[in-house]
Design an enzyme around this catalytic site. Structure first.
Site: not given
Ligand code: UN1
Length: 518
Positions: A197, A250, A255, A272, A306, A407
């Site tokens: 999804k 997300g 989460g 994650e 993230c 965040e």
């Molecule tokens: C994310 O931050 O959601 O390391 C993934 C990075 C990318 C992946 C990021 N290769 O910034």
């Protein structure tokens, strides 16, 4: 092979977008190798966040019945897929990598339209999926288990990996193809079947990835796509009794709900989640290098990673110089539609995200941080129809302020002053999250101390907090996740069950722990 791209629908419907010259694309759910409209009878629009007059496509607003059909299709496919030798599964993934490579530019352009990040970055996102495909194709020929001596004579012992069955995946909009690949490819090379999804803001990139796999020979039902909103199309995956595991990327808030739902029926779940990633710049650092890193880490992907650099912890002796230079450069960043190669930063993904960014600009000011640049929505001229925000830098931030703790997921970075390396590490660790971290220094002793002491799943030395490569573990500590890692060989741990196997060739009953006790 099934062509899972949209059928072109000659318009005449009321949803025609002016910028799509009279035709819109309607995408259906991909279930068991066929296209299905949602049983809800409803659809939703995927709009370009840089220009909301641009309709990227119309997607199914799916419900629990659609999810059930997809899970049943995945389960039916699993009966055969689990028996396909892993090296053969891997060949399909390898071919998909080659196909994606040939379609890289198209996929990147479509991704920029639906997600907003600049072309350079969407090319990188597609490349990350390609890298992941090559890597996982290699794993199909390894899939190493363990052989070990048994404690009894004439007995063999080994541990092998086995697939789980049907895996549910809920993916985010910021890396719409890369993160989908991190989940789908280890899952299928290990013999699982999937229902994915994708985020409602960016479903098209998942279709493009799965199309490459379908064209490469992936059997029907191995991957199924159900589009829609979390509560309507994501939640039923969590509750479905035939779904053995859930992989989610997300927010930490969602989460937690997912972990709770999965706990109720012992569903394996990989999370994650958020980050509040620190970059420490010491007084001995190459400041020009650190400056480039800060700009890329904080404003790349509009801060919507993230792993984004959201706190820059500066030694007091270089604070002023660094802050002045950073602000000068941030002001010059070209913000606009990512399809224009000259642009360096795209829009926020949607109105809700933009509102959140703006809310934190207010919060920062109200808690006494100094707004050094940015903070305003850009809405004139070319920016009029998108969710653009100026690159924003806050100075004089103290470690416990909300803008240093929470965040934001936007182009808003906080500068924090520190007295020493030890204090910098203390500030860096003084948050709920622990995804990525960075240190700029020329002192090798400090570099190794930081690698040891920073509480994060990733530490960069003399590079910003973004830029993970697919063959290393990706994930974090504390509220960033629940201990699983994506990327690398370790990701197979989530998508497989270990089975211990004993083969006794002694032709006698040999009792472990008893017959060999003396
Ligand atoms: C994310 O931050 O959601 O390391 C993934 C990075 C990318 C992946 C990021 N290769 O910034």
């Amino acid at each position: 092979m099934a062509n899972i791209m949209a059928n072109d629908i000659t318009s005449g419907t009321s949803t025609v977008s002016p910028s799509n010259s009279g035709s819109i694309k309607i995408y259906r759910n991909f279930i068991g190798g066929e296209f299905h409209e949602s049983l809800s009878g409803q659809t939703f629009e995927n709009l370009n966040p840089a220009d909301t007059r641009d309709l990227v496509g119309v997607f199914q607003r799916s419900n629990a019945q659609d999810v059930d059909a997809a899970v049943r299709a995945a389960k039916a496919a699993f009966a055969k897929w689990r028996l396909v030798p892993a090296p053969k599964r891997a060949e399909i993934i390898y071919r998909a990598a080659e196909i994606l490579l040939s379609r890289k530019e198209d996929c990147a352009r479509q991704m920029t339209r639906e997600m907003g990040k600049v072309l350079k970055e969407t090319r990188g996102d597609v490349q990350e999926a390609i890298d992941c495909a090559y890597f996982m194709a290699g794993e199909g020929r390894r899939m190493y288990g363990v052989t070990t001596p048994a404690e009894l004579a004439n007995k063999a012992a080994m541990a092998i990996r086995q697939p789980l069955g049907v895996i549910g995946m809920i993916t985010p909009w910021n890396f719409p193809m890369a993160i989908a690949s991190w989940k789908l490819l280890p899952a299928i090379v290990a013999g699982n079947c999937c229902v994915i999804k994708p985020a409602e803001d960016t479903p098209l990139s998942t279709f493009n990835l799965v199309q490459a796999l379908a064209d490469a020979g992936m059997p029907d039902g191995v991957i199924n796509i159900v589009t829609g909103y979390g509560p309507e199309a994501g939640a039923p995956l969590l509750d479905h009794p035939e779904v053995r595991a859930i992989s989610f990327t997300g927010s930490s808030k969602v989460g937690k709900l997912i972990a709770q739902a999965c706990a109720g029926n012992f569903k394996r779940c990989s999370l994650e989640l958020g980050g509040k990633n620190p970059m420490i710049v010491m007084d001995d650092a190459n400041l020009d290098l650190a400056l480039e890193g800060a700009l890329w880490g904080a404003f790349g992907t509009t801060g919507q990673r993230c792993t984004a650099t959201s706190r820059i912890i500066l030694h007091k002796d270089i604070y002023e110089e660094f802050a002045t230079k950073l602000v000068a450069r941030a002001r010059k960043l070209k913000v606009g539609n990512g399809l224009d190669e000259a642009m360096e930063m795209g829009p926020a993904i949607n109105q809700r995200q933009l509102d959140q960014d703006l809310k934190y600009v207010e919060i920062g000011q109200s808690e006494g941080a100094k707004l050094l640049c940015g903070g305003n929505r850009l809405c004139e001229g070319d920016h009029a129809n998108g969710y653009f925000l100026e690159p924003t830098v806050f100075g004089d931030v103290t470690p416990k302020m909300r803008i240093a703790q929470e965040e934001i997921f936007g182009p808003v970075v906080s500068l924090i002053r520190c007295e020493s390396f030890e204090e910098a590490v203390e500030f860096a660790n003084g948050i709920d999250y622990g995804l990525s971290s960075a240190l700029y220094t020329k002192d090798v002793n400090r570099a190794f101390a930081a690698i040891r002491d920073l509480e994060a799943g990733i530490t960069y030395i003399n590079a910003p907090t973004i830029g993970a490569e697919v063959h290393l573990p990706f994930g974090g500590v504390k509220q960033t996740g629940n201990g699983h890692r994506e990327g690398g060989v370790g990701s197979l741990d989530f998508y497989t069950e270990w089975k211990a196997v004993y083969i006794d060739y002694s032709d006698t009953l040999q009792r472990a722990q008893i017959d060999n006790a003396d």
